[in-house]
Design an enzyme around this catalytic site. Structure first.
Site, PDB file in Angstrom:
ATOM      1  N   ARG A 231       0.855  -1.187   0.000  1.00 49.81           N
ATOM      2  CA  ARG A 231       0.000   0.000   0.000  1.00 49.81           C
ATOM      3  C   ARG A 231       0.891   1.236   0.000  1.00 49.81           C
ATOM      4  O   ARG A 231       1.913   1.271   0.704  1.00 49.81           O
ATOM      5  CB  ARG A 231      -0.930   0.025   1.226  1.00 49.81           C
ATOM      6  CG  ARG A 231      -2.089  -0.969   1.188  1.00 49.81           C
ATOM      7  CD  ARG A 231      -3.110  -0.675   0.084  1.00 49.81           C
ATOM      8  NE  ARG A 231      -4.224  -1.614   0.048  1.00 49.81           N
ATOM      9  CZ  ARG A 231      -4.296  -2.689  -0.718  1.00 49.81           C
ATOM     10  NH1 ARG A 231      -3.299  -2.985  -1.543  1.00 49.81           N
ATOM     11  NH2 ARG A 231      -5.362  -3.472  -0.695  1.00 49.81           N
ATOM     12  N   GLU A 261      -2.465   7.405  -4.681  1.00 51.94           N
ATOM     13  CA  GLU A 261      -2.925   6.767  -5.917  1.00 51.94           C
ATOM     14  C   GLU A 261      -4.436   6.858  -6.121  1.00 51.94           C
ATOM     15  O   GLU A 261      -4.928   6.708  -7.238  1.00 51.94           O
ATOM     16  CB  GLU A 261      -2.516   5.281  -5.938  1.00 51.94           C
ATOM     17  CG  GLU A 261      -3.293   4.397  -4.956  1.00 51.94           C
ATOM     18  CD  GLU A 261      -2.908   2.923  -5.057  1.00 51.94           C
ATOM     19  OE1 GLU A 261      -1.702   2.624  -4.987  1.00 51.94           O
ATOM     20  OE2 GLU A 261      -3.814   2.082  -5.211  1.00 51.94           O
ATOM     21  N   HIS A 293      -0.906  -0.350  -9.595  1.00 55.22           N
ATOM     22  CA  HIS A 293      -1.547  -1.320  -8.702  1.00 55.22           C
ATOM     23  C   HIS A 293      -2.066  -2.535  -9.480  1.00 55.22           C
ATOM     24  O   HIS A 293      -3.257  -2.857  -9.465  1.00 55.22           O
ATOM     25  CB  HIS A 293      -2.688  -0.649  -7.920  1.00 55.22           C
ATOM     26  CG  HIS A 293      -2.975  -1.313  -6.604  1.00 55.22           C
ATOM     27  ND1 HIS A 293      -3.307  -0.612  -5.469  1.00 55.22           N
ATOM     28  CD2 HIS A 293      -2.976  -2.617  -6.236  1.00 55.22           C
ATOM     29  CE1 HIS A 293      -3.508  -1.444  -4.470  1.00 55.22           C
ATOM     30  NE2 HIS A 293      -3.317  -2.682  -4.914  1.00 55.22           N
TER      31      HIS A 293
HETATM   32  P1  NAI Z   1      -1.455 -11.466   4.984  1.00 59.01           P
HETATM   33  O1  NAI Z   1      -2.525 -11.019   5.916  1.00 59.01           O
HETATM   34  O2  NAI Z   1      -1.400 -12.899   4.572  1.00 59.01           O
HETATM   35  O3  NAI Z   1      -0.018 -11.086   5.590  1.00 59.01           O
HETATM   36  C1  NAI Z   1       0.286  -9.842   6.153  1.00 59.01           C
HETATM   37  C2  NAI Z   1       1.413 -10.036   7.135  1.00 59.01           C
HETATM   38  O4  NAI Z   1       1.791  -8.748   7.625  1.00 59.01           O
HETATM   39  C3  NAI Z   1       1.026 -10.883   8.353  1.00 59.01           C
HETATM   40  O5  NAI Z   1       1.984 -11.897   8.574  1.00 59.01           O
HETATM   41  C4  NAI Z   1       1.000  -9.872   9.498  1.00 59.01           C
HETATM   42  O6  NAI Z   1       1.370 -10.422  10.747  1.00 59.01           O
HETATM   43  C5  NAI Z   1       2.031  -8.869   9.010  1.00 59.01           C
HETATM   44  N1  NAI Z   1       1.939  -7.588   9.701  1.00 59.01           N
HETATM   45  C6  NAI Z   1       0.841  -6.985  10.228  1.00 59.01           C
HETATM   46  N2  NAI Z   1       1.202  -5.846  10.834  1.00 59.01           N
HETATM   47  C7  NAI Z   1       2.539  -5.731  10.679  1.00 59.01           C
HETATM   48  C8  NAI Z   1       3.495  -4.772  11.098  1.00 59.01           C
HETATM   49  N3  NAI Z   1       3.137  -3.710  11.844  1.00 59.01           N
HETATM   50  N4  NAI Z   1       4.788  -4.968  10.782  1.00 59.01           N
HETATM   51  C9  NAI Z   1       5.173  -6.065  10.072  1.00 59.01           C
HETATM   52  N5  NAI Z   1       4.317  -7.021   9.654  1.00 59.01           N
HETATM   53  C10 NAI Z   1       3.017  -6.842   9.954  1.00 59.01           C
HETATM   54  O7  NAI Z   1      -1.588 -10.517   3.715  1.00 59.01           O
HETATM   55  P2  NAI Z   1      -1.076 -10.792   2.227  1.00 59.01           P
HETATM   56  O8  NAI Z   1      -2.113 -11.516   1.465  1.00 59.01           O
HETATM   57  O9  NAI Z   1       0.294 -11.331   2.291  1.00 59.01           O
HETATM   58  O10 NAI Z   1      -1.060  -9.298   1.643  1.00 59.01           O
HETATM   59  C11 NAI Z   1      -0.161  -8.332   2.133  1.00 59.01           C
HETATM   60  C12 NAI Z   1      -0.558  -6.974   1.573  1.00 59.01           C
HETATM   61  O11 NAI Z   1      -0.342  -6.959   0.171  1.00 59.01           O
HETATM   62  C13 NAI Z   1      -2.046  -6.638   1.720  1.00 59.01           C
HETATM   63  O12 NAI Z   1      -2.313  -6.075   2.989  1.00 59.01           O
HETATM   64  C14 NAI Z   1      -2.247  -5.638   0.632  1.00 59.01           C
HETATM   65  O13 NAI Z   1      -1.997  -4.337   1.153  1.00 59.01           O
HETATM   66  C15 NAI Z   1      -1.177  -5.955  -0.384  1.00 59.01           C
HETATM   67  N6  NAI Z   1      -1.716  -6.480  -1.644  1.00 59.01           N
HETATM   68  C16 NAI Z   1      -1.376  -5.848  -2.819  1.00 59.01           C
HETATM   69  C17 NAI Z   1      -1.825  -6.309  -4.030  1.00 59.01           C
HETATM   70  C18 NAI Z   1      -1.418  -5.671  -5.322  1.00 59.01           C
HETATM   71  O14 NAI Z   1      -2.073  -5.911  -6.359  1.00 59.01           O
HETATM   72  N7  NAI Z   1      -0.385  -4.865  -5.362  1.00 59.01           N
HETATM   73  C19 NAI Z   1      -2.736  -7.458  -4.105  1.00 59.01           C
HETATM   74  C20 NAI Z   1      -2.982  -8.105  -2.818  1.00 59.01           C
HETATM   75  C21 NAI Z   1      -2.505  -7.603  -1.647  1.00 59.01           C
END
Ligand code: NAI
Length: 327
Positions: A231, A261, A293
């Site tokens: 993000r 964005e 994105h």
């Molecule tokens: P997920 O929920 O599987 O993993 C997120 C991880 O971040 C978790 O292990 C969590 O403990 C950790 N986390 C939470 N707070 C934190 C902090 N303060 N410091 C460090 N780590 C922390 O999510 P996933 O599926 O891996 O997605 C991650 C991010 O990717 C989403 O939140 C979204 O913003 C972004 N995303 C972007 C896309 C794109 O098209 N560019 C598509 C899908 C997701």
């Protein structure tokens, strides 16, 4: 039930339309972004389906309640644009699609890294013009370098696998370290100071807002690669620009997301004067690549998003367990 999808493009219809009959749902596609001005368009539907740059603040959610909306279906993994307290207060469940294709985003993140490291974007432009000179296009091997992964959820884990496949050492930071992962967890300052490649895979929260700021940047080694597919507000753009201005300081930056964005991405602004000075400045650096994105944008991911969103709608309609509810 009738679902209204906001912020839709022709490629959304391809995946959702064939499923509507299968799930017995009526699907309405709207192009406008969901916000306070457009929320009235949800009238007559029972479910609202939104995307990453729609605005679901307390006013929008209050209006959705007034329109008797039974559920919010986010057709994405992130939900930082939803006021969850308001949704909870009004009793509207918020559903999302976690883990539809972590590989899609992780592969794209590595693609951005390779592009800026090896100047593939520059090489493409040159050879299209039959300029076969490679001066200025020298990159660095990734093998034996260190990758620092912030957030070791689904996408972070896929990125770790990819980095290891490239022969990189990998260290990671997560507020909830995963004991089952074969990766060295370190504190944030260590990660910033020891990584040649830093890739962001944590959600946007109050804690992660500007996780890369002046302090973080000051710790990073010369020539670092910074990749953000999570993000935009994880990076303080003004601080990044200051560092990019110093010759040789930053190896490369790959951004699939950008702090501001919301009103820019997914639309064609090529015939307009770019008013966002920071975006224009970022795009001016030879070692920065910006994409709109699109990390998630593969056939597999689009299909999985559509199916899971319809499953989420089905669960609300039939009162079954809301497994993908954001709590
Ligand atoms: P997920 O929920 O599987 O993993 C997120 C991880 O971040 C978790 O292990 C969590 O403990 C950790 N986390 C939470 N707070 C934190 C902090 N303060 N410091 C460090 N780590 C922390 O999510 P996933 O599926 O891996 O997605 C991650 C991010 O990717 C989403 O939140 C979204 O913003 C972004 N995303 C972007 C896309 C794109 O098209 N560019 C598509 C899908 C997701």
């Amino acid at each position: 039930m009738k679902i209204v999808l906001f912020s839709t493009k022709p490629y959304d219809k391809i995946w959702f339309e064939p499923l509507s009959g299968q799930y017995g749902m009526e699907v309405k596609f709207l192009e406008p972004k969901l916000d306070e001005d457009t929320v009235f368009m949800a009238k007559g539907s029972e479910l609202v389906c939104a995307f990453v740059n729609d605005i679901l603040n307390d006013k929008v959610i209050a209006e959705l309640k007034r329109l008797e909306i039974k559920g919010i279906l986010m057709r994405c993994a992130g939900y930082n644009n939803v006021d969850l307290n308001a949704a909870f207060e009004y009793g509207i469940p918020v559903m999302r699609v976690p883990g539809y294709s972590p590989e899609a985003v992780a592969e794209f993140a590595m693609g951005l890294c390779l592009t800026v490291n090896r100047y593939i974007h520059k090489a493409y432009a040159r050879t299209r013009d039959f300029n076969m000179n490679i001066n200025g296009l020298m990159g660095r091997d990734l093998c034996n370098k260190t990758a620092g992964i912030i957030g070791t959820g689904r996408i972070g884990q896929a990125m770790i696998r990819i980095c290891k496949g490239f022969g990189m050492r990998v260290m990671a930071y997560d507020v909830y370290p995963n004991k089952n992962l074969d990766v060295e967890y370190v504190d944030l300052d260590t990660l910033f100071s020891k990584s040649d490649l830093i890739s962001l895979h944590c959600p946007l929260t109050q804690e992660t807002h500007y996780i890369i700021d002046e302090h973080a940047l000051s710790l990073m080694p010369k020539g670092v690669y910074i990749i953000n597919t999570s993000r935009g507000p994880l990076i303080k753009t003004s601080a990044l620009i200051q560092e990019l201005k110093v010759p040789g300081r930053i190896g490369g930056v790959g951004l699939d997301v950008y702090e501001e964005e919301g009103d820019l991405f997914y639309e064609d602004h090529s015939n307009e004067i770019m008013e966002d000075e920071q975006l224009a400045r970022l795009a001016s650096f030879p070692n920065v690549i910006i994409t709109s994105h699109q990390g998630y944008f593969t056939r597999e991911a689009m299909q999985a998003i559509a199916i899971e969103t319809m499953e989420n709608a089905y669960a609300i309609e039939h009162g079954t367990e809301l497994v993908n509810q954001v709590k």
